[in-house]
Design a protein around this motif. Structure first.
Motif, PDB file in Angstrom:
ATOM      1  N   PRO A  46     -69.401  19.818   2.196  1.00 52.50           N
ATOM      2  CA  PRO A  46     -68.669  20.505   3.262  1.00 52.50           C
ATOM      3  C   PRO A  46     -67.601  21.431   2.706  1.00 52.50           C
ATOM      4  O   PRO A  46     -67.124  21.272   1.576  1.00 52.50           O
ATOM      5  CB  PRO A  46     -68.052  19.357   4.062  1.00 52.50           C
ATOM      6  CG  PRO A  46     -67.993  18.211   3.107  1.00 52.50           C
ATOM      7  CD  PRO A  46     -69.155  18.373   2.179  1.00 52.50           C
ATOM      8  N   GLY A  47     -67.226  22.382   3.534  1.00 48.11           N
ATOM      9  CA  GLY A  47     -66.178  23.321   3.157  1.00 48.11           C
ATOM     10  C   GLY A  47     -65.632  23.988   4.395  1.00 48.11           C
ATOM     11  O   GLY A  47     -66.156  23.819   5.496  1.00 48.11           O
ATOM     12  N   MET A  55     -70.100  29.052   5.303  1.00 49.95           N
ATOM     13  CA  MET A  55     -71.031  29.141   4.181  1.00 49.95           C
ATOM     14  C   MET A  55     -71.355  27.755   3.633  1.00 49.95           C
ATOM     15  O   MET A  55     -71.941  27.646   2.552  1.00 49.95           O
ATOM     16  CB  MET A  55     -70.435  30.004   3.076  1.00 49.95           C
ATOM     17  CG  MET A  55     -70.551  31.498   3.321  1.00 49.95           C
ATOM     18  SD  MET A  55     -72.238  32.122   3.155  1.00 49.95           S
ATOM     19  CE  MET A  55     -72.466  31.990   1.369  1.00 49.95           C
ATOM     20  N   PHE A  56     -70.998  26.703   4.388  1.00 50.21           N
ATOM     21  CA  PHE A  56     -71.130  25.352   3.838  1.00 50.21           C
ATOM     22  C   PHE A  56     -72.041  24.486   4.704  1.00 50.21           C
ATOM     23  O   PHE A  56     -72.084  24.614   5.926  1.00 50.21           O
ATOM     24  CB  PHE A  56     -69.753  24.709   3.705  1.00 50.21           C
ATOM     25  CG  PHE A  56     -68.873  25.416   2.708  1.00 50.21           C
ATOM     26  CD1 PHE A  56     -69.047  25.217   1.348  1.00 50.21           C
ATOM     27  CD2 PHE A  56     -67.901  26.318   3.127  1.00 50.21           C
ATOM     28  CE1 PHE A  56     -68.251  25.881   0.422  1.00 50.21           C
ATOM     29  CE2 PHE A  56     -67.098  26.981   2.220  1.00 50.21           C
ATOM     30  CZ  PHE A  56     -67.278  26.763   0.856  1.00 50.21           C
ATOM     31  N   TRP A  89     -64.321  34.019  -2.270  1.00 49.93           N
ATOM     32  CA  TRP A  89     -63.750  32.700  -2.547  1.00 49.93           C
ATOM     33  C   TRP A  89     -64.852  31.646  -2.636  1.00 49.93           C
ATOM     34  O   TRP A  89     -64.809  30.771  -3.514  1.00 49.93           O
ATOM     35  CB  TRP A  89     -62.754  32.337  -1.456  1.00 49.93           C
ATOM     36  CG  TRP A  89     -62.196  30.951  -1.606  1.00 49.93           C
ATOM     37  CD1 TRP A  89     -61.190  30.555  -2.441  1.00 49.93           C
ATOM     38  CD2 TRP A  89     -62.650  29.774  -0.925  1.00 49.93           C
ATOM     39  NE1 TRP A  89     -60.975  29.198  -2.317  1.00 49.93           N
ATOM     40  CE2 TRP A  89     -61.862  28.691  -1.393  1.00 49.93           C
ATOM     41  CE3 TRP A  89     -63.630  29.528   0.027  1.00 49.93           C
ATOM     42  CZ2 TRP A  89     -62.037  27.391  -0.932  1.00 49.93           C
ATOM     43  CZ3 TRP A  89     -63.811  28.232   0.493  1.00 49.93           C
ATOM     44  CH2 TRP A  89     -63.021  27.176   0.009  1.00 49.93           C
ATOM     45  N   VAL A  90     -65.841  31.713  -1.736  1.00 53.20           N
ATOM     46  CA  VAL A  90     -66.961  30.769  -1.792  1.00 53.20           C
ATOM     47  C   VAL A  90     -67.698  30.910  -3.119  1.00 53.20           C
ATOM     48  O   VAL A  90     -68.067  29.912  -3.761  1.00 53.20           O
ATOM     49  CB  VAL A  90     -67.928  30.994  -0.616  1.00 53.20           C
ATOM     50  CG1 VAL A  90     -69.175  30.116  -0.762  1.00 53.20           C
ATOM     51  CG2 VAL A  90     -67.242  30.707   0.709  1.00 53.20           C
ATOM     52  N   TRP A  98     -60.261  28.619   6.479  1.00 51.75           N
ATOM     53  CA  TRP A  98     -59.888  29.159   5.174  1.00 51.75           C
ATOM     54  C   TRP A  98     -58.781  30.202   5.304  1.00 51.75           C
ATOM     55  O   TRP A  98     -57.827  30.229   4.521  1.00 51.75           O
ATOM     56  CB  TRP A  98     -61.119  29.773   4.507  1.00 51.75           C
ATOM     57  CG  TRP A  98     -60.814  30.492   3.239  1.00 51.75           C
ATOM     58  CD1 TRP A  98     -60.627  29.955   1.999  1.00 51.75           C
ATOM     59  CD2 TRP A  98     -60.649  31.908   3.087  1.00 51.75           C
ATOM     60  NE1 TRP A  98     -60.356  30.947   1.088  1.00 51.75           N
ATOM     61  CE2 TRP A  98     -60.360  32.157   1.726  1.00 51.75           C
ATOM     62  CE3 TRP A  98     -60.718  32.987   3.965  1.00 51.75           C
ATOM     63  CZ2 TRP A  98     -60.152  33.443   1.237  1.00 51.75           C
ATOM     64  CZ3 TRP A  98     -60.502  34.270   3.476  1.00 51.75           C
ATOM     65  CH2 TRP A  98     -60.221  34.489   2.123  1.00 51.75           C
ATOM     66  N   ALA A  99     -58.894  31.058   6.325  1.00 54.31           N
ATOM     67  CA  ALA A  99     -57.951  32.168   6.458  1.00 54.31           C
ATOM     68  C   ALA A  99     -56.724  31.818   7.282  1.00 54.31           C
ATOM     69  O   ALA A  99     -55.781  32.616   7.340  1.00 54.31           O
ATOM     70  CB  ALA A  99     -58.666  33.363   7.094  1.00 54.31           C
TER      71      ALA A  99
END
Length: 593
Positions: A83-84, A69-70, A110-111, A90-91
């Motif tokens: 950035p992300g 999503m980034f 979370w986003v 993440w997981a």
């Protein structure tokens, strides 16, 4: 007075817009305060499609490492890159896993929380778990967004519609089939998001006709087999006894191609090459409009061919009969498909190494089987061959074509409504099911619970039942008391059940011949029938004529949805900032008197 922004839709698209507002606000917004109102009956982040209240058996059709999503530096936009982590980062998952949708919903939540926390201190987010019914207000003044069950509207300096897939009224054929089902006590399930469909009318052991062989069918298959207690042991399916027998067909008669099961090594094809911004500019400058097949498709076809052959020549040179530099020069100079085919025939000895998009799109054209059982064997062979190819890096030009499809989609969004064919073709080649799902299809077929009908499937309502047939098996037909349309409804504004879009249409918003909401491709403002952009209303998503392949995407592929979100967020912030400055000027003048 604090400024007010209303975003209708708090799923991935609305969350993406919020992320871009947070990224751009520090440099663009100098107002005293802003309230952002998110209107969605479902929780922010996942929205309806990615909500937590759905079966854990339903998967994403992407690897965890291919979901982000980034933004990154491949996104062509004016705003800052923020950035992300990807979903798998993440997981903490293996990147090659196909996660269930509920995990993606948690990632999206979370986003959303991260984006909300990144907003300036004077910006506050409010979630309204309701449906938006209509927008009122003058073009040059504040808008009012009316909510279900709420007597007073939300005031809005600006409104962004970030609606996703919506329920629709049946078209003429579906209405007739539904009426026939009611008259004869049959089960008819119209196009819908499968996780929301009531499948209880599909009885154990009985035949069910299914029209549609894409991702909606995969969900249906899962819910009616594992979802009813069956299980897999290796390549065998052990039924629970509660499953119906699914007879499936479609226009192509085959499932979507499997997701590719390997990574690209070596050089990526340098895209765009033959279909980039300059070519799109030239197309947009043509007087009299565009015809997709005549004006656009030849450029797309050449671009996808370039991606394919770049990979073949650079990664598998032993299967070519010409140096890449010579081929590239001649390919660029080739005038039309006939010259391209002649060049490829001379340079690529094995026909299996040549890209034939027409054959890919219609694999069963002209193919006939002597019996229904023979076709079951033939289609199982087809699926097994597809699985082998899509998991074998010896066929890595397929992955290059996938990257080409993403590049092409990023350019096509600038052309507006290009008709529905392209979106279906893209999904069929680039957005198919995970390989394990196709292996499950094979197991169900061998168990007799999944039967293939063929290409060009027709459905008729006669003699108190539904009947399906296809020319792939001449003379064969099957009857059933249940019919499922395994696909999402077409995103036509004129058929939507969404009150807000219906009200916009009645209020003069323009739509394309295919029923999509017309928007300004630059920033997403809604256009009226005179072509004027509304200064205070924006729209993004699948019901607009600037459709993208999804609200999230694979990292480092340009993310056209991210580019759109950024452009809309910046236009919104510029407007609010100028409005704040205009409102402050009289006050400053008064203070100096």
């Amino acid at each position: 007075m604090r400024q007010q922004l209303v975003i209708v839709g708090a799923g991935p698209r609305g969350t993406g817009v919020l992320e871009r507002l947070a990224a751009n606000a520090p440099g663009l917004y100098a107002g005293e305060g802003l309230d952002i109102h998110l209107v969605d009956p479902h929780p922010p982040g996942g929205g309806r499609i990615w909500r937590q209240e759905q079966s854990p058996l339903l998967w994403m059709n992407s690897h965890a490492e291919d979901v982000t999503m980034f933004t990154d530096d491949t996104v062509v936009m004016d705003g800052p890159v923020r950035p992300g982590p990807t979903l798998h980062e993440w997981a903490g998952l293996d990147g090659r896993v196909f996660p269930d949708r509920r995990l993606q919903g948690r990632y999206l939540r979370w986003v959303y929380e991260r984006a909300r926390a990144a907003l300036p201190p004077n910006v506050t987010v409010h979630h309204h778990p309701r449906r938006a019914l209509r927008i009122s207000g003058p073009r040059d003044g504040r808008q009012q967004v009316w909510l279900a069950g709420h007597p007073h509207p939300l005031p809005a300096d600006l409104v962004i519609l970030a609606l996703g897939h919506l329920d629709a009224e049946p078209d003429g054929e579906q209405a007739a089939l539904a009426a026939y089902a009611r008259e004869h006590g049959l089960a008819h399930l119209p196009p819908d998001f499968t996780a929301d469909s009531d499948l209880s009318a599909l009885r154990a052991g009985e035949p069910v006709l299914v029209r549609g062989f894409g991702l909606a069918f995969v969900d249906l298959m899962v819910l009616l087999t594992e979802g009813r207690g069956g299980r897999y042991e290796g390549e065998r399916y052990l039924p629970s006894g509660r499953e119906p027998v699914l007879y499936v067909g479609s226009r192509r008669g085959v499932p979507y191609h499997s997701k590719i099961g390997y990574d690209l090594t070596g050089d990526r094809p340098p895209l765009p090459r033959f279909f980039g911004p300059a070519e799109v500019d030239a197309l947009l400058a043509r007087p009299g409009g565009l015809d997709f097949r005549r004006d656009v498709w030849p450029l797309v076809e050449k671009e996808l061919g370039f991606a394919h052959y770049h990979r073949l020549f650079t990664a598998h040179p032993g299967r070519t009969a010409m140096a890449w530099r010579d081929f590239e020069e001649k390919y660029a100079a080739a005038d039309g498909p006939a010259e391209q085919r002649a060049l490829v025939a001379a340079a690529v000895p094995d026909p299996a190494d040549r890209l034939d998009l027409a054959a890919l799109d219609h694999p069963l054209d002209g193919v006939r089987y002597a019996s229904h059982d023979a076709f079951q064997d033939g289609l199982r062979d087809y699926i097994e061959a597809d699985l082998r190819r899509r998991h074998d890096p010896a066929h890595s030009p397929d992955l290059a074509v996938f990257l080409g499809l993403l590049s092409v989609y990023g350019q096509l969004v600038r052309l507006g409504d290009i008709g529905p064919w392209w979106h279906g073709f893209f999904s069929y080649l680039a957005s198919g099911p995970p390989g394990p799902r196709l292996r499950q299809m094979l197991a169900l077929s061998r168990a007799g619970l999944l039967r293939f009908i063929g290409a060009g499937m027709t459905v008729t309502a006669e003699d108190g039942v539904f009947r399906a047939a296809a020319p792939t098996v001449p003379g064969f037909s099957v009857t059933a008391r249940a019919l499922v349309e395994a696909r999402l409804p077409e995103p036509a504004v004129g058929l939507t059940r969404d009150n807000l879009l219906r009200a916009l249409r009645a209020d003069g918003a323009a739509e394309t011949p295919d029923g999509l909401l017309r928007t300004d491709p630059g920033d997403g403002r809604i256009l009226d029938t005179a072509g004027r952009p509304h200064p205070r209303r924006f729209a993004l998503g699948p019901y607009t004529d600037v459709r993208t392949p999804g609200a999230f995407t694979r990292p480092r592929t340009g993310g056209p949805a991210f580019r759109q979100n950024d452009a809309t967020a910046r236009a919104v912030l510029f407007f609010l900032n100028s409005q704040a400055a205009s409102d402050a000027a009289p006050q400053a003048k008064e203070l100096t008197r």
